[in-house]
Design a protein around this motif. Structure first.
Motif, PDB file in Angstrom:
ATOM      1  N   GLU A 107      -2.480   2.576   4.177  1.00 17.20           N
ATOM      2  CA  GLU A 107      -3.517   2.993   3.224  1.00 17.20           C
ATOM      3  C   GLU A 107      -3.685   4.513   3.240  1.00 17.20           C
ATOM      4  O   GLU A 107      -3.962   5.126   2.201  1.00 17.20           O
ATOM      5  CB  GLU A 107      -4.846   2.306   3.547  1.00 17.20           C
ATOM      6  CG  GLU A 107      -4.853   0.798   3.303  1.00 17.20           C
ATOM      7  CD  GLU A 107      -4.780   0.431   1.819  1.00 17.20           C
ATOM      8  OE1 GLU A 107      -4.887   1.332   0.964  1.00 17.20           O
ATOM      9  OE2 GLU A 107      -4.605  -0.763   1.524  1.00 17.20           O
ATOM     10  N   PHE A 108      -3.535   5.118   4.402  1.00 17.74           N
ATOM     11  CA  PHE A 108      -3.584   6.584   4.479  1.00 17.74           C
ATOM     12  C   PHE A 108      -2.443   7.208   3.683  1.00 17.74           C
ATOM     13  O   PHE A 108      -2.610   8.224   2.985  1.00 17.74           O
ATOM     14  CB  PHE A 108      -3.517   7.024   5.939  1.00 17.74           C
ATOM     15  CG  PHE A 108      -3.326   8.505   6.132  1.00 17.74           C
ATOM     16  CD1 PHE A 108      -4.379   9.392   5.946  1.00 17.74           C
ATOM     17  CD2 PHE A 108      -2.080   9.023   6.486  1.00 17.74           C
ATOM     18  CE1 PHE A 108      -4.202  10.759   6.121  1.00 17.74           C
ATOM     19  CE2 PHE A 108      -1.898  10.389   6.654  1.00 17.74           C
ATOM     20  CZ  PHE A 108      -2.960  11.258   6.473  1.00 17.74           C
ATOM     21  N   LEU A 109      -1.256   6.611   3.766  1.00 18.12           N
ATOM     22  CA  LEU A 109      -0.081   7.165   3.093  1.00 18.12           C
ATOM     23  C   LEU A 109      -0.028   6.845   1.603  1.00 18.12           C
ATOM     24  O   LEU A 109       0.638   7.552   0.841  1.00 18.12           O
ATOM     25  CB  LEU A 109       1.194   6.628   3.753  1.00 18.12           C
ATOM     26  CG  LEU A 109       1.446   7.045   5.202  1.00 18.12           C
ATOM     27  CD1 LEU A 109       2.636   6.286   5.759  1.00 18.12           C
ATOM     28  CD2 LEU A 109       1.677   8.546   5.295  1.00 18.12           C
ATOM     29  N   GLY A 119       3.623  -4.815   1.195  1.00 11.30           N
ATOM     30  CA  GLY A 119       2.671  -5.212   0.168  1.00 11.30           C
ATOM     31  C   GLY A 119       1.784  -4.062  -0.279  1.00 11.30           C
ATOM     32  O   GLY A 119       1.211  -4.113  -1.378  1.00 11.30           O
ATOM     33  N   ILE A 120       1.656  -3.029   0.544  1.00 11.63           N
ATOM     34  CA  ILE A 120       0.832  -1.863   0.201  1.00 11.63           C
ATOM     35  C   ILE A 120       1.663  -0.740  -0.395  1.00 11.63           C
ATOM     36  O   ILE A 120       1.299  -0.136  -1.402  1.00 11.63           O
ATOM     37  CB  ILE A 120       0.089  -1.352   1.452  1.00 11.63           C
ATOM     38  CG1 ILE A 120      -0.821  -2.448   2.003  1.00 11.63           C
ATOM     39  CG2 ILE A 120      -0.715  -0.089   1.132  1.00 11.63           C
ATOM     40  CD1 ILE A 120      -1.429  -2.105   3.353  1.00 11.63           C
ATOM     41  N   LEU A 121       2.816  -0.472   0.207  1.00 11.07           N
ATOM     42  CA  LEU A 121       3.628   0.684  -0.190  1.00 11.07           C
ATOM     43  C   LEU A 121       4.842   0.329  -1.034  1.00 11.07           C
ATOM     44  O   LEU A 121       5.480   1.211  -1.596  1.00 11.07           O
ATOM     45  CB  LEU A 121       4.099   1.441   1.056  1.00 11.07           C
ATOM     46  CG  LEU A 121       3.011   2.066   1.924  1.00 11.07           C
ATOM     47  CD1 LEU A 121       3.621   2.754   3.135  1.00 11.07           C
ATOM     48  CD2 LEU A 121       2.171   3.058   1.115  1.00 11.07           C
ATOM     49  N   GLY A 122       5.156  -0.960  -1.144  1.00 10.04           N
ATOM     50  CA  GLY A 122       6.301  -1.374  -1.982  1.00 10.04           C
ATOM     51  C   GLY A 122       7.602  -0.774  -1.503  1.00 10.04           C
ATOM     52  O   GLY A 122       7.917  -0.754  -0.308  1.00 10.04           O
ATOM     53  N   GLN A 123       8.365  -0.240  -2.445  1.00 13.21           N
ATOM     54  CA  GLN A 123       9.684   0.292  -2.147  1.00 13.21           C
ATOM     55  C   GLN A 123       9.674   1.588  -1.349  1.00 13.21           C
ATOM     56  O   GLN A 123      10.709   2.059  -0.889  1.00 13.21           O
ATOM     57  CB  GLN A 123      10.451   0.519  -3.448  1.00 13.21           C
ATOM     58  CG  GLN A 123      10.741  -0.751  -4.235  1.00 13.21           C
ATOM     59  CD  GLN A 123      11.509  -1.768  -3.399  1.00 13.21           C
ATOM     60  OE1 GLN A 123      12.514  -1.458  -2.805  1.00 13.21           O
ATOM     61  NE2 GLN A 123      10.996  -2.999  -3.364  1.00 13.21           N
ATOM     62  N   ARG A 124       8.500   2.145  -1.158  1.00 16.55           N
ATOM     63  CA  ARG A 124       8.411   3.361  -0.324  1.00 16.55           C
ATOM     64  C   ARG A 124       8.627   3.043   1.154  1.00 16.55           C
ATOM     65  O   ARG A 124       8.877   3.951   1.950  1.00 16.55           O
ATOM     66  CB  ARG A 124       7.071   4.033  -0.534  1.00 16.55           C
ATOM     67  CG  ARG A 124       6.905   4.666  -1.922  1.00 16.55           C
ATOM     68  CD  ARG A 124       5.463   5.001  -2.188  1.00 16.55           C
ATOM     69  NE  ARG A 124       4.913   5.864  -1.148  1.00 16.55           N
ATOM     70  CZ  ARG A 124       3.614   6.148  -1.040  1.00 16.55           C
ATOM     71  NH1 ARG A 124       2.758   5.602  -1.887  1.00 16.55           N
ATOM     72  NH2 ARG A 124       3.186   6.953  -0.083  1.00 16.55           N
TER      73      ARG A 124
END
Length: 313
Positions: free
Chosen positions: A252-254, A303-308
């Motif tokens: 969440e921070f990123l 689930g939060i950052l996806g492909q990152r």
């Protein structure tokens, strides 16, 4: 400028060629001694102190009956006969001098972690593999310890490397001054930035220091240098940050930093032998990270950052 930069000296403990895990392409990693943190899971314990350190590989020792050159060479009597014809080093007595004992050892049972080297000396080694960098997009990576703790030397290395058309990267824990972060960023092509935990008290309990300066330096890089690629990384450590809550907080921070990629590194015990060489206890003991649990954490973050999120295949 080169005259000043090329002769600047720093404490280096290893130069490792042909790395493919520490930045884009094929890279040469230059490891600098010294770190502000004291992470319990550190895989490079020889990097933590700024000064040279004497290491003893008992498996290589020929024994006093066949050799004993180091006992004679030690000017302070810090090396004596131990059990089973092997040496014993009195580390409370050893002064970490210029270590003639290591130079006298024919089997390399005694090693010195750390040597003063110039920028020119280091980069002459790095330049030997220019052909590999050109083909792969690789180059020089500074690592440690915390390489930016030797700020003037690290920046001089990066500046002169760029002058020699070598692409540059740094592996940093971020626990350095903002001025050093900004100075280094001017000469970097890539940053690998460790974010270990978002809870500052927990971070301090396991690494020795809170995380406020680390997170601030991350924001400096991400916001003031928008064209500088950043890979944020978290070593997943059992009992420290291997919970869904911990990895979710980091993700969440990123999340707002859309150009920043992220990688989760499973805990390993590859540095165990080095603790033995330095006659130190292994802080993490026999702890291991469950592979299935690591996969679940990867799924949560994805689930939060996806492909990152970079997921190894």
């Amino acid at each position: 400028m080169c005259q000043d930069d090329c002769q600047r000296q720093g404490m280096v403990f290893n130069v490792q060629k042909y790395s493919v895990h520490d930045g884009p392409g094929i890279r040469t990693i230059v490891f600098l001694k010294g770190c502000s943190l004291s992470c319990r899971w550190c895989s490079n314990p020889e990097s933590q102190q700024r000064e040279p350190e004497l290491a003893f590989n008992a498996g290589r020792c020929l024994g006093v009956s066949k050799c004993g050159h180091c006992i004679v060479a030690c000017p302070y009597g810090s090396i004596t006969l131990g059990d089973e014809d092997k040496l014993r080093i009195n580390r409370s007595h050893c002064t970490s001098c210029h270590m003639p004992c290591a130079a006298a050892c024919p089997a390399q049972g005694l090693l010195v972690y750390g040597k003063q080297r110039t920028v020119d000396d280091v980069l002459n080694v790095v330049e030997q593999d220019m052909a590999f960098y050109a083909r792969s997009g690789g180059g020089l990576t500074l690592s440690g310890g915390e390489p930016l703790l030797q700020g003037e030397f690290a920046v001089a290395l990066l500046r002169e490397a760029r002058a020699r058309r070598i692409k540059t990267a740094v592996e940093t824990c971020g626990m350095v001054s903002p001025d050093t972060i900004r100075a280094a960023a001017e000469y970097l092509n890539y940053v690998l930035f460790d974010i270990k935990h978002m809870d500052s008290a927990e971070h301090e309990a396991q690494t020795g220091l809170p995380n406020r300066h680390i997170l601030e330096n991350f924001r400096i890089l991400a916001e003031e240098f928008p064209d500088l690629p950043i890979l944020a990384r978290t070593p997943i450590i059992p009992g420290f940050n291997d919970s869904e809550q911990a990895v979710t907080a980091i993700a969440e921070f990123l999340k707002p930093y859309e150009r920043v990629e992220y990688e989760m590194l499973p805990y390993h015990r590859l540095g165990t032998q080095k603790y033995q060489f330095l006659d130190r206890p292994v802080p993490m003991g026999e702890v291991k990270l469950d592979t299935e649990h690591m996969n679940r954490l990867q799924t949560v973050v994805q689930g939060i950052l996806g492909q990152r999120l970079r997921v190894p295949h």
